[in-house]
Enzyme design. Structure first.
Site, PDB file in Angstrom:
ATOM      1  N   PRO A   8      -9.107  -3.474   0.210  1.00  0.00           N
ATOM      2  CG  PRO A   8      -8.690  -5.614   1.019  1.00  0.00           C
ATOM      3  CD  PRO A   8      -8.361  -4.691  -0.123  1.00  0.00           C
ATOM      4  CD  GLU A   9     -11.684   2.161   1.408  1.00  0.00           C
ATOM      5  OE1 GLU A   9     -12.099   2.983   2.247  1.00  0.00           O
ATOM      6  OE2 GLU A   9     -12.028   2.193   0.213  1.00  0.00           O
ATOM      7  CE  LYS A  64      -6.512   1.943   3.301  1.00  0.00           C
ATOM      8  NZ  LYS A  64      -6.582   2.282   1.864  1.00  0.00           N
ATOM      9  NE  ARG A 115      -8.564   4.540  -6.113  1.00  0.00           N
ATOM     10  CZ  ARG A 115      -8.253   4.182  -4.871  1.00  0.00           C
ATOM     11  NH1 ARG A 115      -7.157   4.660  -4.298  1.00  0.00           N
ATOM     12  NH2 ARG A 115      -9.019   3.350  -4.200  1.00  0.00           N
TER      13      ARG A 115
END
Length: 269
Positions: free
Chosen positions: A2-3, A57, A259
């Protein structure tokens, strides 16, 4: 993971059910998360919730004597549920509220966190964070100053919380596409105009995702159990080999610092 949009979506979803209500008690089924659930959370009893905030976050629950700091990790989500709903395998933490609701934390990979602190200022997970991307502090001038001497690719630099918080893999890829900037470009090579555009685009992409309830690719759910719908609007992320929605060129996938990075060779220079 989750960002910022997913965490902000969670904050907006749980806030109306928590603020003004009282935590009757916490039910910790499995406290072995990224860091052990703080002892103070186990001992919560008849504790009112004063506010629900967000920094980067992290979700921040303000209580009279301190704060609960929640991080969703790689696969966590928060839902508001009826008190009687049975827990399932990956439901690790419940806050049982005075209004008959439960705040339930679900995390299959257990890489999130539930921490306690008396004071937010100086806490080690919050102490060295950059500005919020939706704040006035984050703008083209700031971005140019931070990029001017940075001899690293712009994509991983955008994902560095010391530069700006909450811009993770999805939104870095999407923002660079919207700005027409190749992810391999050195940060120091960006012009004044490109920095200004990129700062504005990051804000626009994040705000649009928040409007859509965030991006659900696998585990993330909104507080009502629904997925986030921004995944339907992704231009490059997760679309390797598919045609660019602008020019038709196949989307390329590479890796930066382990990534995945997605971009269009034609649209991004």
């Amino acid at each position: 993971m989750p960002e910022l949009p997913e965490v902000e979506t969670s904050r907006r979803g749980i806030e109306p059910h928590l603020v003004g209500a009282t935590i009757l008690h916490a039910h910790i089924r499995n406290g072995r998360l990224r860091w052990p659930v703080s002892d103070e959370i186990y001992r919560l009893s008849d504790t009112p919730v004063l506010s629900v905030q967000r920094r980067a976050k992290y979700l921040l629950l303000e209580l009279p004597d301190g704060w609960i700091i929640i991080h969703l990790g790689m696969s966590g989500s928060l839902r508001i549920l009826p008190e009687a709903l049975p827990a399932e395998k990956h439901d690790h933490v419940d806050l049982v509220m005075s209004n008959g609701k439960i705040l339930r934390y679900t995390d299959p990979r257990r890489f999130g966190a539930w921490l306690w602190t008396k004071e937010l200022e100086g806490h080690n997970v919050l102490a060295h964070l950059g500005p919020e991307p939706l704040s006035g502090e984050f703008n083209g001038e700031y971005l140019q100053q931070k990029c001017a001497k940075k001899k690293t690719a712009i994509k991983p630099w955008l994902m560095d919380n010391k530069l700006v918080v909450g811009v993770g893999n999805i939104y870095a890829s999407e923002s660079l596409f919207a700005a027409g900037i190749h992810p391999d470009r050195l940060a120091s090579s960006l012009s004044t105009e490109e920095c200004d555009l990129l700062a504005r685009v990051i804000k626009a992409v994040l705000l649009r995702s928040i409007e859509q309830g965030g991006t659900t690719l696998k585990d993330f759910l909104q507080s009502d159990g629904k997925p986030g719908y921004f995944a339907q609007e992704l231009q490059v992320y997760g679309r390797k080999g598919e045609p660019c929605r602008v020019c038709g060129t196949p989307i390329v996938a590479t890796k930066h610092a382990q990534r995945a990075t997605f971009y269009c060779r034609h649209c991004q220079k």
